[in-house]
Design an enzyme around this catalytic site. Structure first.
Site, PDB file in Angstrom:
ATOM      1  N   HIS A   1       0.738  -1.340  -0.080  1.00 50.83           N
ATOM      2  CA  HIS A   1      -0.040  -0.009  -0.006  1.00 50.83           C
ATOM      3  C   HIS A   1       0.899   1.412  -0.119  1.00 50.83           C
ATOM      4  CE1 HIS A   1      -3.716   2.422   1.629  1.00 50.83           C
ATOM      5  NE2 HIS A   1      -2.713   3.346   1.291  1.00 50.83           N
TER       6      HIS A   1
ATOM      7  N   HIS B   1       1.546   5.259  -1.892  1.00 47.93           N
ATOM      8  CA  HIS B   1       1.080   6.671  -2.380  1.00 47.93           C
ATOM      9  C   HIS B   1       2.388   6.897  -3.178  1.00 47.93           C
ATOM     10  CE1 HIS B   1      -3.071   6.726  -0.778  1.00 47.93           C
ATOM     11  NE2 HIS B   1      -2.372   6.383   0.252  1.00 47.93           N
TER      12      HIS B   1
ATOM     13  N   ARG C   1       2.086   9.270  -5.980  1.00 45.09           N
ATOM     14  CA  ARG C   1       1.781  10.712  -6.612  1.00 45.09           C
ATOM     15  C   ARG C   1       2.476  10.472  -7.939  1.00 45.09           C
ATOM     16  NH1 ARG C   1      -1.485  10.858  -2.092  1.00 45.09           N
ATOM     17  NH2 ARG C   1      -0.016  11.872  -0.617  1.00 45.09           N
TER      18      ARG C   1
ATOM     19  N   ASN D   1      -5.167   7.379  -5.953  1.00 42.53           N
ATOM     20  CA  ASN D   1      -5.978   8.515  -5.593  1.00 42.53           C
ATOM     21  C   ASN D   1      -5.102   9.798  -6.015  1.00 42.53           C
ATOM     22  OD1 ASN D   1      -4.073   8.017  -3.563  1.00 42.53           O
ATOM     23  ND2 ASN D   1      -5.010   9.283  -2.112  1.00 42.53           N
TER      24      ASN D   1
ATOM     25  N   LYS E   1      -9.354   0.003  -5.509  1.00 43.03           N
ATOM     26  CA  LYS E   1      -9.345   0.617  -4.090  1.00 43.03           C
ATOM     27  C   LYS E   1     -10.645   1.239  -3.912  1.00 43.03           C
ATOM     28  CE  LYS E   1      -7.902   2.471  -0.336  1.00 43.03           C
ATOM     29  NZ  LYS E   1      -6.601   3.204  -0.054  1.00 43.03           N
TER      30      LYS E   1
ATOM     31  N   HIS F   1     -10.500   1.442   2.223  1.00 39.44           N
ATOM     32  CA  HIS F   1     -10.043   2.492   3.321  1.00 39.44           C
ATOM     33  C   HIS F   1     -11.204   2.260   4.371  1.00 39.44           C
ATOM     34  CE1 HIS F   1      -8.446   6.473   4.834  1.00 39.44           C
ATOM     35  NE2 HIS F   1      -9.377   6.281   5.449  1.00 39.44           N
TER      36      HIS F   1
ATOM     37  N   HIS G   1      -4.395  -0.330   6.027  1.00 40.15           N
ATOM     38  CA  HIS G   1      -4.034   0.360   7.248  1.00 40.15           C
ATOM     39  C   HIS G   1      -4.865   0.344   8.465  1.00 40.15           C
ATOM     40  CE1 HIS G   1      -6.617   3.282   5.281  1.00 40.15           C
ATOM     41  NE2 HIS G   1      -5.547   3.613   4.482  1.00 40.15           N
TER      42      HIS G   1
ATOM     43  N   LEU H   1      -4.238   9.382   7.927  1.00 40.11           N
ATOM     44  CA  LEU H   1      -5.449   8.848   8.389  1.00 40.11           C
ATOM     45  C   LEU H   1      -5.738   7.274   7.696  1.00 40.11           C
ATOM     46  CD1 LEU H   1      -7.981  11.869   6.957  1.00 40.11           C
ATOM     47  CD2 LEU H   1      -7.790  10.988   9.223  1.00 40.11           C
TER      48      LEU H   1
ATOM     49  N   ASP I   1       1.394   2.741   3.608  1.00 35.29           N
ATOM     50  CA  ASP I   1       0.795   3.988   3.315  1.00 35.29           C
ATOM     51  C   ASP I   1       1.554   5.177   3.521  1.00 35.29           C
ATOM     52  OD1 ASP I   1      -1.740   5.278   2.812  1.00 35.29           O
ATOM     53  OD2 ASP I   1      -2.318   5.617   5.065  1.00 35.29           O
TER      54      ASP I   1
ATOM     55  N   HIS J   1       3.103  14.534   1.243  1.00 38.23           N
ATOM     56  CA  HIS J   1       2.704  16.039   0.806  1.00 38.23           C
ATOM     57  C   HIS J   1       3.723  16.834   1.126  1.00 38.23           C
ATOM     58  CE1 HIS J   1      -1.571  14.771   1.145  1.00 38.23           C
ATOM     59  NE2 HIS J   1      -1.329  13.508   1.981  1.00 38.23           N
TER      60      HIS J   1
ATOM     61  N   ALA K   1      -3.517  15.194   5.521  1.00 38.62           N
ATOM     62  CA  ALA K   1      -3.407  13.906   6.195  1.00 38.62           C
ATOM     63  C   ALA K   1      -2.419  12.997   5.331  1.00 38.62           C
ATOM     64  CB  ALA K   1      -4.650  13.208   6.241  1.00 38.62           C
TER      65      ALA K   1
HETATM   66  C1  NCD Z   1      -3.191   9.071   2.013  1.00 42.67           C
HETATM   67  C2  NCD Z   1      -2.946  10.087   1.112  1.00 42.67           C
HETATM   68  O1  NCD Z   1      -2.384  11.309   1.447  1.00 42.67           O
HETATM   69  O2  NCD Z   1      -3.123   9.853  -0.316  1.00 42.67           O
HETATM   70  N1  NCD Z   1      -3.326   9.880   3.428  1.00 42.67           N
HETATM   71  C3  NCD Z   1      -3.201   9.290   4.733  1.00 42.67           C
HETATM   72  O3  NCD Z   1      -3.479  10.009   5.606  1.00 42.67           O
HETATM   73  N2  NCD Z   1      -3.126   8.171   4.712  1.00 42.67           N
HETATM   74  C4  NCD Z   1      -4.646   8.645   1.836  1.00 42.67           C
HETATM   75  C5  NCD Z   1      -5.045   7.370   2.667  1.00 42.67           C
HETATM   76  O4  NCD Z   1      -4.582   6.482   2.497  1.00 42.67           O
HETATM   77  O5  NCD Z   1      -5.859   7.667   3.370  1.00 42.67           O
HETATM   78 ZN    ZN Z   2      -3.199   5.228   1.945  1.00 47.41          ZN
END
Ligand code: NCD
Ligand code: ZN
Length: 343
Positions: free
Chosen positions: A13, A15, A17, A41, A99, A136, A174, A219, A247, A251, A263
């Site tokens: 899992h 991200h 980007r 996402n 997802k 999620h 998560h 989150l 996860d 950011h 988050a």
């Molecule tokens: C994730 C994100 O920033 O894409 N943020 C997070 O707090 N985990 C999205 C997600 O997995 O909830």
């Molecule tokens: Zn995530």
């Protein structure tokens, strides 16, 4: 010097980007992991096989030279997803799951699902095509306390899904609570869960005690210590239903150090080292390899990796940020020491 050698792990899992951020973060994951389940996402979300294949190309282009890292693509489930797209995804060797975000639950989840029974035909199609559904698991009811959102989801929505689709393969992503862990343990072998490094290492005091610390805000939100203990127990139990999913969610620093901070914790820079710390602290380093390198592959019905990585017990200081000064990402444990290091 103490050394730990593992079959190369996978991250189930993450991200990563796109654009400039992808170029900053991808080398971290590609160095540690053989494969990773890539979250869809983006803005806009990755909802079709064609978009996922284009995203996959962008990732492959951004990989360091000679990297053998393999991105495992996913699609973002929406109320508008066509059953034919699910069939197409199942037929693609590059797409490994869908997802599902409850609409508004987290970062870039506006296109998510508002009414679960409205998408039952899509869940039926996933079940029929044997494609995993990654969830999620938080309710979005604004009246529900943020610390109770996962538990509520498990009690209400998840129970409904598993009752209606007993053969659907599900990863509850998560997990952060005792209730979620217990639900997964008691469910059939078609249900598994990922666990992040931050939920193994920290409880909600890290976020809120002695000052508001936005780099611990993700989150589902960090929970109280008893829940962390349940997660440690699950991750180190050797139960193949629990496997590694960072996860890691980058950011830009200024969007987290903000009156309305985003988050997501960034952990890819030191993912396996952070898990090693958590497992060592639980005196369960011998359970790390199953969790990090075997159980996820088995659940996704992919071959286990064969090459290895080694970690040594050496402490190193995590940089204050990655990327350039103007557009930087603050990692988990920025400026602090980590006492395992990948060779
Ligand atoms: C994730 C994100 O920033 O894409 N943020 C997070 O707090 N985990 C999205 C997600 O997995 O909830
Ligand atoms: Zn995530």
């Amino acid at each position: 010097m103490k050394t730990l050698t593992l079959i190369k792990p996978d991250d189930w899992h993450i991200h990563i980007r796109n654009g400039a951020v992808l170029k900053t973060v991808l080398p971290h994951t590609a160095k540690q992991f053989a494969r990773a389940i890539i979250m869809p996402n983006l803005k806009p979300p990755v909802t079709t096989v064609a978009q996922a294949l284009a995203y996959r190309d962008e990732i492959l282009q951004a990989l360091p030279l000679r990297s053998s890292f393999t991105p495992l693509m996913t699609l973002y489930l929406t109320a508008q997803t066509a059953v034919s797209e699910i069939k197409k995804a199942a037929d693609s060797e590059y797409i490994h799951a869908f997802k599902m975000y409850p609409a508004g639950a987290t970062t870039n989840s506006d296109a998510g699902v508002a009414n679960i029974s409205g998408i039952y035909p899509l869940l039926a199609a996933l079940e029929k095509n044997d494609l995993p559904l990654l969830i999620h698991g938080e309710v979005t009811d604004p009246n529900c306390d943020i610390f109770d959102r996962e538990r509520q989801f498990v009690d209400s929505t998840l129970t409904k899904i598993t009752n209606n689709f007993p053969n659907l393969r599900i990863v509850l992503e998560h997990v952060t609570t005792t209730e979620a862990v217990d639900f997964v343990i008691n469910a059939g072998s078609n249900m598994a869960a990922t666990i992040t490094p931050q939920h193994l290492l920290y409880n909600r005091n890290a976020l809120l005690a002695g000052g508001l610390r936005p780099h611990y805000y993700c989150l589902p939100i960090l929970k109280r210590e008893s829940h962390r203990q349940s997660l440690i127990k699950a991750a180190t139990s050797g139960n193949p239903k629990f496997f590694l999913g960072t996860d890691s969610a980058p950011h830009l620093t200024h969007t987290k150090e903000n009156a309305c901070g985003c988050a997501g914790c960034y952990s890819a820079h030191a993912a396996i080292e952070l898990y090693a710390e958590a497992f060592e602290h639980a005196e369960a380093l011998d359970k790390l390899e199953g969790f990090a390198s075997f159980y996820g592959a088995d659940f996704y019905r992919l071959p286990r990796n064969t090459d290895t990585i080694s970690l040594t017990k050496t402490s190193w200081r995590v940089p204050l940020y990655y990327g350039d000064e103007a557009n930087n990402i603050t990692p988990l444990k920025a400026g602090e020491e980590i006492n395992w290091k990948i060779l």
